[in-house]
Design a protein around this motif. Sequence first.
Motif, PDB file in Angstrom:
ATOM      1  N   GLY A 292       0.837  -1.187   0.000  1.00  0.00           N
ATOM      2  CA  GLY A 292       0.000   0.000   0.000  1.00  0.00           C
ATOM      3  C   GLY A 292       0.872   1.236   0.000  1.00  0.00           C
ATOM      4  N   GLY A 293       0.309   2.328  -0.457  1.00  0.00           N
ATOM      5  CA  GLY A 293       1.033   3.591  -0.469  1.00  0.00           C
ATOM      6  C   GLY A 293       0.077   4.739  -0.703  1.00  0.00           C
ATOM      7  N   CYS A 294       0.617   5.932  -0.670  1.00  0.00           N
ATOM      8  CA  CYS A 294      -0.210   7.099  -0.964  1.00  0.00           C
ATOM      9  C   CYS A 294       0.657   8.170  -1.605  1.00  0.00           C
ATOM     10  CB  CYS A 294      -0.909   7.621   0.289  1.00  0.00           C
ATOM     11  SG  CYS A 294       0.147   8.134   1.611  1.00  0.00           S
ATOM     12  N   ARG A 295       0.013   8.966  -2.410  1.00  0.00           N
ATOM     13  CA  ARG A 295       0.668  10.060  -3.120  1.00  0.00           C
ATOM     14  C   ARG A 295      -0.243  11.259  -3.053  1.00  0.00           C
ATOM     15  NH1 ARG A 295       4.704   7.589  -6.123  1.00  0.00           N
ATOM     16  NH2 ARG A 295       4.354   5.404  -6.419  1.00  0.00           N
ATOM     17  N   PRO A 296       0.177  12.352  -2.439  1.00  0.00           N
ATOM     18  CA  PRO A 296       1.352  12.532  -1.577  1.00  0.00           C
ATOM     19  C   PRO A 296       1.118  11.842  -0.241  1.00  0.00           C
ATOM     20  CG  PRO A 296       0.019  14.511  -1.523  1.00  0.00           C
ATOM     21  CD  PRO A 296      -0.637  13.571  -2.512  1.00  0.00           C
ATOM     22  N   ASN A 297       2.072  11.950   0.658  1.00  0.00           N
ATOM     23  CA  ASN A 297       1.959  11.349   1.988  1.00  0.00           C
ATOM     24  C   ASN A 297       1.851  12.461   3.020  1.00  0.00           C
ATOM     25  OD1 ASN A 297       1.983   9.580   4.147  1.00  0.00           O
ATOM     26  ND2 ASN A 297       4.200   9.344   4.137  1.00  0.00           N
ATOM     27  N   PRO A 298       0.709  12.625   3.690  1.00  0.00           N
ATOM     28  CA  PRO A 298      -0.540  11.886   3.523  1.00  0.00           C
ATOM     29  C   PRO A 298      -1.263  12.309   2.243  1.00  0.00           C
ATOM     30  CG  PRO A 298      -0.797  13.557   5.216  1.00  0.00           C
ATOM     31  CD  PRO A 298       0.629  13.610   4.768  1.00  0.00           C
ATOM     32  N   GLY A 299      -2.156  11.430   1.823  1.00  0.00           N
ATOM     33  CA  GLY A 299      -2.898  11.687   0.599  1.00  0.00           C
ATOM     34  C   GLY A 299      -3.799  10.520   0.253  1.00  0.00           C
ATOM     35  N   ARG A 300      -4.127  10.407  -1.031  1.00  0.00           N
ATOM     36  CA  ARG A 300      -5.004   9.336  -1.514  1.00  0.00           C
ATOM     37  C   ARG A 300      -4.249   8.006  -1.435  1.00  0.00           C
ATOM     38  NH1 ARG A 300      -5.736   6.449  -5.945  1.00  0.00           N
ATOM     39  NH2 ARG A 300      -4.172   7.582  -7.131  1.00  0.00           N
ATOM     40  N   MET A 301      -4.850   7.044  -0.755  1.00  0.00           N
ATOM     41  CA  MET A 301      -4.208   5.737  -0.569  1.00  0.00           C
ATOM     42  C   MET A 301      -4.632   4.768  -1.658  1.00  0.00           C
ATOM     43  SD  MET A 301      -4.570   5.215   3.553  1.00  0.00           S
ATOM     44  CE  MET A 301      -6.367   5.278   3.493  1.00  0.00           C
ATOM     45  N   GLU A 302      -3.692   3.882  -1.998  1.00  0.00           N
ATOM     46  CA  GLU A 302      -3.962   2.817  -2.958  1.00  0.00           C
ATOM     47  C   GLU A 302      -3.242   1.562  -2.474  1.00  0.00           C
ATOM     48  OE1 GLU A 302      -2.388   4.328  -6.595  1.00  0.00           O
ATOM     49  OE2 GLU A 302      -0.331   4.236  -5.900  1.00  0.00           O
ATOM     50  N   GLY A 303      -3.682   0.428  -2.991  1.00  0.00           N
ATOM     51  CA  GLY A 303      -3.065  -0.822  -2.587  1.00  0.00           C
ATOM     52  C   GLY A 303      -3.145  -1.852  -3.692  1.00  0.00           C
ATOM     53  N   ALA A 304      -2.370  -2.919  -3.510  1.00  0.00           N
ATOM     54  CA  ALA A 304      -2.383  -4.031  -4.451  1.00  0.00           C
ATOM     55  C   ALA A 304      -2.190  -5.327  -3.688  1.00  0.00           C
ATOM     56  CB  ALA A 304      -1.291  -3.866  -5.499  1.00  0.00           C
ATOM     57  N   VAL A 305      -2.784  -6.377  -4.223  1.00  0.00           N
ATOM     58  CA  VAL A 305      -2.630  -7.733  -3.717  1.00  0.00           C
ATOM     59  C   VAL A 305      -2.330  -8.611  -4.918  1.00  0.00           C
ATOM     60  CG1 VAL A 305      -3.851  -9.678  -2.643  1.00  0.00           C
ATOM     61  CG2 VAL A 305      -4.213  -7.359  -1.781  1.00  0.00           C
ATOM     62  N   VAL A 306      -1.392  -9.531  -4.776  1.00  0.00           N
ATOM     63  CA  VAL A 306      -1.082 -10.480  -5.841  1.00  0.00           C
ATOM     64  C   VAL A 306      -1.197 -11.884  -5.270  1.00  0.00           C
ATOM     65  CG1 VAL A 306       0.655 -11.315  -7.479  1.00  0.00           C
ATOM     66  CG2 VAL A 306       0.426  -8.855  -7.063  1.00  0.00           C
ATOM     67  N   ILE A 307      -2.062 -12.685  -5.903  1.00  0.00           N
ATOM     68  CA  ILE A 307      -2.268 -14.085  -5.520  1.00  0.00           C
ATOM     69  C   ILE A 307      -2.175 -14.929  -6.781  1.00  0.00           C
ATOM     70  CG2 ILE A 307      -3.855 -15.801  -4.572  1.00  0.00           C
ATOM     71  CD1 ILE A 307      -5.218 -13.619  -2.998  1.00  0.00           C
ATOM     72  N   ARG A 308      -1.290 -15.911  -6.756  1.00  0.00           N
ATOM     73  CA  ARG A 308      -1.149 -16.840  -7.890  1.00  0.00           C
ATOM     74  C   ARG A 308      -1.003 -16.101  -9.222  1.00  0.00           C
ATOM     75  NH1 ARG A 308      -5.772 -21.071  -5.944  1.00  0.00           N
ATOM     76  NH2 ARG A 308      -4.450 -22.279  -4.546  1.00  0.00           N
ATOM     77  N   GLY A 309      -0.243 -15.025  -9.212  1.00  0.00           N
ATOM     78  CA  GLY A 309       0.020 -14.279 -10.433  1.00  0.00           C
ATOM     79  C   GLY A 309      -1.062 -13.282 -10.822  1.00  0.00           C
ATOM     80  N   GLU A 310      -2.164 -13.259 -10.119  1.00  0.00           N
ATOM     81  CA  GLU A 310      -3.243 -12.309 -10.405  1.00  0.00           C
ATOM     82  C   GLU A 310      -3.072 -11.071  -9.528  1.00  0.00           C
ATOM     83  OE1 GLU A 310      -8.068 -11.750  -9.981  1.00  0.00           O
ATOM     84  OE2 GLU A 310      -7.173 -13.670  -9.431  1.00  0.00           O
ATOM     85  N   THR A 311      -3.120  -9.903 -10.166  1.00  0.00           N
ATOM     86  CA  THR A 311      -3.007  -8.638  -9.445  1.00  0.00           C
ATOM     87  C   THR A 311      -4.387  -8.048  -9.233  1.00  0.00           C
ATOM     88  OG1 THR A 311      -0.853  -8.205 -10.418  1.00  0.00           O
ATOM     89  CG2 THR A 311      -2.024  -6.318  -9.493  1.00  0.00           C
ATOM     90  N   ILE A 312      -4.679  -7.713  -7.992  1.00  0.00           N
ATOM     91  CA  ILE A 312      -5.923  -7.032  -7.650  1.00  0.00           C
ATOM     92  C   ILE A 312      -5.541  -5.656  -7.133  1.00  0.00           C
ATOM     93  CG2 ILE A 312      -8.015  -7.077  -6.237  1.00  0.00           C
ATOM     94  CD1 ILE A 312      -6.318 -10.271  -6.298  1.00  0.00           C
ATOM     95  N   LEU A 313      -6.008  -4.626  -7.812  1.00  0.00           N
ATOM     96  CA  LEU A 313      -5.678  -3.252  -7.424  1.00  0.00           C
ATOM     97  C   LEU A 313      -6.820  -2.640  -6.627  1.00  0.00           C
ATOM     98  CD1 LEU A 313      -4.149  -1.987 -10.784  1.00  0.00           C
ATOM     99  CD2 LEU A 313      -2.905  -2.649  -8.712  1.00  0.00           C
TER     100      LEU A 313
END
Length: 128
Positions: free
Chosen positions: A13-34
């Motif tokens: 997870g991260g945000c741009r700027p910090n603090p700011g709008r947060m985003e994240g990602a999960v990867v399972i078995r090669g599949e990316t979920i944003l």
Amino acid sequence: MSAGRRIKVYFDGGCRPNPGRMEGAVVIRGETILFPDMGTGNNTDAEWLALIRALETAQARGLQEFDLIGDALEIIRAANRALTGEHPLTGHAATFAMLARRAPPARIRWTRRAQNLAGIALARLHPR
């Protein structure tokens, strides 16, 4: 099931700027979920929310033997402490511990940023 057969669930997870709008990602078995909009907060909030999304995603898929893997050492340590139930929990740690009761991860472990598939996926969204 042996450690070699556990499913690896990467999160970042991260945000741009910090603090700011947060985003994240999960990867399972090669599949990316944003998760492009997890609200507003700081980097620590974003890492916790990505960890929680990773746990929820693994549970929704019915995974029984899985490792949660991220590159934020502070969050990894706090999440492992949250699973022990030895300390009073608040905020994101309390949410994580409550959700983990249903189907806990086998392990929560740290990896280098360059090896975190979820971090790589997030970095692709913001080329330099």
